[in-house]
Scaffold this active site. Structure first.
Site, PDB file in Angstrom:
ATOM      1  N   GLN A 262       0.820  -1.212   0.000  1.00 50.76           N
ATOM      2  CA  GLN A 262       0.000   0.000   0.000  1.00 50.76           C
ATOM      3  C   GLN A 262       0.853   1.262   0.000  1.00 50.76           C
ATOM      4  O   GLN A 262       0.462   2.288  -0.553  1.00 50.76           O
ATOM      5  CB  GLN A 262      -0.949  -0.013   1.196  1.00 50.76           C
ATOM      6  CG  GLN A 262      -1.982  -1.123   1.136  1.00 50.76           C
ATOM      7  CD  GLN A 262      -2.754  -1.133  -0.171  1.00 50.76           C
ATOM      8  OE1 GLN A 262      -3.506  -0.206  -0.472  1.00 50.76           O
ATOM      9  NE2 GLN A 262      -2.574  -2.174  -0.978  1.00 50.76           N
ATOM     10  N   HIS A 265       1.670   3.126  -3.366  1.00 43.60           N
ATOM     11  CA  HIS A 265       0.707   3.968  -4.079  1.00 43.60           C
ATOM     12  C   HIS A 265       1.156   5.420  -4.148  1.00 43.60           C
ATOM     13  O   HIS A 265       1.038   6.079  -5.177  1.00 43.60           O
ATOM     14  CB  HIS A 265      -0.654   3.917  -3.381  1.00 43.60           C
ATOM     15  CG  HIS A 265      -1.506   2.766  -3.778  1.00 43.60           C
ATOM     16  ND1 HIS A 265      -2.168   2.699  -4.982  1.00 43.60           N
ATOM     17  CD2 HIS A 265      -1.827   1.627  -3.123  1.00 43.60           C
ATOM     18  CE1 HIS A 265      -2.857   1.571  -5.052  1.00 43.60           C
ATOM     19  NE2 HIS A 265      -2.655   0.903  -3.944  1.00 43.60           N
ATOM     20  N   GLU A 331      -9.081   2.708   5.964  1.00 35.26           N
ATOM     21  CA  GLU A 331      -9.642   2.326   4.667  1.00 35.26           C
ATOM     22  C   GLU A 331      -9.588   0.806   4.520  1.00 35.26           C
ATOM     23  O   GLU A 331     -10.580   0.155   4.218  1.00 35.26           O
ATOM     24  CB  GLU A 331      -8.840   2.996   3.556  1.00 35.26           C
ATOM     25  CG  GLU A 331      -9.280   2.594   2.161  1.00 35.26           C
ATOM     26  CD  GLU A 331      -8.338   3.096   1.081  1.00 35.26           C
ATOM     27  OE1 GLU A 331      -8.760   3.118  -0.086  1.00 35.26           O
ATOM     28  OE2 GLU A 331      -7.177   3.434   1.398  1.00 35.26           O
ATOM     29  N   HIS A 332      -8.395   0.244   4.716  1.00 39.46           N
ATOM     30  CA  HIS A 332      -8.199  -1.210   4.652  1.00 39.46           C
ATOM     31  C   HIS A 332      -7.749  -1.701   6.016  1.00 39.46           C
ATOM     32  O   HIS A 332      -6.783  -1.173   6.581  1.00 39.46           O
ATOM     33  CB  HIS A 332      -7.103  -1.587   3.644  1.00 39.46           C
ATOM     34  CG  HIS A 332      -7.303  -1.035   2.268  1.00 39.46           C
ATOM     35  ND1 HIS A 332      -6.603   0.058   1.789  1.00 39.46           N
ATOM     36  CD2 HIS A 332      -8.112  -1.432   1.257  1.00 39.46           C
ATOM     37  CE1 HIS A 332      -6.971   0.312   0.541  1.00 39.46           C
ATOM     38  NE2 HIS A 332      -7.890  -0.576   0.194  1.00 39.46           N
ATOM     39  N   ASP A 365      -7.993  -5.380  -4.099  1.00 35.42           N
ATOM     40  CA  ASP A 365      -7.724  -4.401  -5.152  1.00 35.42           C
ATOM     41  C   ASP A 365      -8.113  -4.914  -6.527  1.00 35.42           C
ATOM     42  O   ASP A 365      -8.405  -4.125  -7.432  1.00 35.42           O
ATOM     43  CB  ASP A 365      -6.236  -4.039  -5.161  1.00 35.42           C
ATOM     44  CG  ASP A 365      -5.868  -3.073  -4.050  1.00 35.42           C
ATOM     45  OD1 ASP A 365      -6.772  -2.421  -3.514  1.00 35.42           O
ATOM     46  OD2 ASP A 365      -4.666  -2.985  -3.721  1.00 35.42           O
ATOM     47  N   HIS A 424     -52.679  21.976   7.061  1.00 37.08           N
ATOM     48  CA  HIS A 424     -52.365  20.566   6.917  1.00 37.08           C
ATOM     49  C   HIS A 424     -53.580  19.710   7.284  1.00 37.08           C
ATOM     50  O   HIS A 424     -53.939  18.762   6.579  1.00 37.08           O
ATOM     51  CB  HIS A 424     -51.181  20.179   7.825  1.00 37.08           C
ATOM     52  CG  HIS A 424     -49.844  20.587   7.297  1.00 37.08           C
ATOM     53  ND1 HIS A 424     -49.511  21.887   7.031  1.00 37.08           N
ATOM     54  CD2 HIS A 424     -48.736  19.836   6.987  1.00 37.08           C
ATOM     55  CE1 HIS A 424     -48.260  21.939   6.583  1.00 37.08           C
ATOM     56  NE2 HIS A 424     -47.774  20.697   6.549  1.00 37.08           N
TER      57      HIS A 424
END
Length: 446
Positions: A262, A265, A331-332, A365, A424
């Protein structure tokens, strides 16, 4: 990677979050810059996009609206092995995404009183696919397939123009779009692409979309925040994050490979290991050095792992590790412990949870069938990853006949009076003004 020792300390959520800070300053800067870029595209359209392409992508005078023959050529020249992998990913993601589309459900509240819950797809979606430090045909699959499964009729795809490909979108991305039948593709990137999808660019034939989705760097994530309210967006999928919970049973070599995978990236990627085992922490640190120094993007990996957003965190026990993870909301989340399934059940805040040694993030992924567009920056506490549900709007359809309305007439009138909204109540009593049936506005019997 630095090591943070939390053993013997009882910390509140805010204190836990302060221990491993995210790149907050970079995100604040990105929000300011992205908002200016989006506004420039809204005002100046294609002219602004071309200036941005020259500035950020080193591309000028390119076809922003990708011609159909570029897509066809990309499909024809796609490597057969890559094509087979993409087609398998499409199949798996399509099958998993179908489970996210709820069936209509009708609730009978009494004779003649029905409320039906249905989920309607938006009409048009704008998909963003990054193309800076890496190429992401898998992101084409992860965005387009759930939209198609949801029933979206129109999909526009944007990805940066590539200087190395004569200003075209990367051919593998174009090929993935072609395999999915997407023929509206634009060579534009970054925050400007998000602004163009949200506001439209008439000179390009680009109509505004209803929802913008897709991952990207912090500028792309910030641009989504800038267009929120103009269009719907998925969660802000910015620079990637991985948090691994591991104990003495974990293989330090595999943990290291997953952290490095990771970190490659982006320099702003977050890689965090949380463990009660000092022995494992020491072994992982050594393996990370070995694995990271041998990989192709070693400089990028080194920068990410040395950043303030990455660390090895020592805690007292597994309970503390799980509490840390839930506060961080990665995230992961990977879980490498003796009873990984039980630990996964207790880890409630994560974009996606990968259970055991044979479910690495790399699987998600590409070919797990799950979606890899996930919330970052702690948004997993309240936001979901991308799925067919991203492109669906729940709607309620209310059907009452006269007798069913009569059953609740007095309650409606009472509540209307209590709220000082007498009209109403009058809208209800007007339907029962006589005994001959509902009344029209003139007072005559219907």
């Amino acid at each position: 990677m630095r090591t943070i020792d939390l053993r013997g300390r009882s910390l509140r959520v805010a204190e836990l979050l302060a221990v491993v800070p995210r790149a907050a300053e970079a995100r604040a800067t990105a929000l300011h810059v992205a908002a200016e870029i989006v506004e420039d595209v809204r005002v100046r359209g294609e002219e602004a996009l071309r200036e941005q392409a020259g500035r950020f992508d080193r591309v000028t005078d390119h076809a922003i609206r990708v011609p159909a023959d570029h897509i066809a050529d990309a499909v024809a020249s796609l490597d057969p092995e890559v094509r087979a992998a993409l087609e398998e990913a499409i199949r798996r993601v399509r099958e998993a995404s179908a489970a996210q589309v709820p069936a209509p459900r009708t609730t009978e509240l009494g004779p003649g009183a029905r409320v039906t819950q249905r989920w309607q797809p938006v009409s048009r979606v704008g998909v963003y696919v990054p193309g800076g430090k890496a190429v992401y045909p898998s992101s084409v699959v992860m965005n387009v397939v759930p939209a198609q499964v949801a029933g979206v009729r129109s999909v526009a795809l944007a990805s940066p123009a590539q200087a190395d490909h004569d200003g075209r979108v990367h051919p593998t991305i174009l090929a993935a779009a072609g395999l999915l039948g997407v023929d509206e593709v634009y060579a534009m990137g970054g925050a400007g692409a998000i602004g163009a999808l949200a506001h439209g660019v008439p000179s390009l034939g680009l109509d505004p979309v209803d929802v913008v989705s897709g991952p990207g760097n912090n500028f792309v994530a910030a641009a989504k925040r800038a267009v929120a309210g103009v269009v719907g967006t998925d969660s802000e999928a910015g620079a990637t994050e991985i948090l691994i919970i591991a104990d003495d049973t974990a293989d330090p070599r595999l943990v290291a490979y997953d952290l490095v995978s990771q970190a490659e990236h982006d320099e702003q990627a977050s890689a965090v290991l949380v463990t009660p085992s000092a022995r494992l922490a020491e072994a992982v640190a050594a393996e990370v050095e070995r694995v990271g120094s041998a990989t192709r993007h070693r400089e990028r990996v080194a920068a990410a792992l040395a950043g303030e957003q990455s660390a090895i965190v020592l805690v007292d026990d597994l309970d503390a590790a799980e509490s840390f993870s839930n506060a961080y909301a990665p995230e992961h989340l990977e879980i490498h412990v003796a009873d990984a399934a039980a630990s996964a059940a207790r880890c409630t805040s994560a974009g996606a949870v990968f259970v055991g040694s044979y479910a690495p993030v790399s699987l998600g992924d590409y070919l797990a069938g799950s979606n890899h567009v996930l919330p970052t920056g702690g948004q997993a506490r309240y936001a979901a990853g991308l799925g067919s549900h991203t492109f669906l709007r729940p709607q309620q359809v209310i059907e009452y006949d006269r007798a069913a309305l009569a059953q609740v007439r007095d309650g409606i009138v009472a509540l209307a009076e209590a709220e000082a909204l007498p009209a109403h109540g009058e809208a209800i009593t007007a339907r029962f003004a006589g005994d001959q049936g509902p009344q029209d506005l003139s007072g005559a019997s219907a």
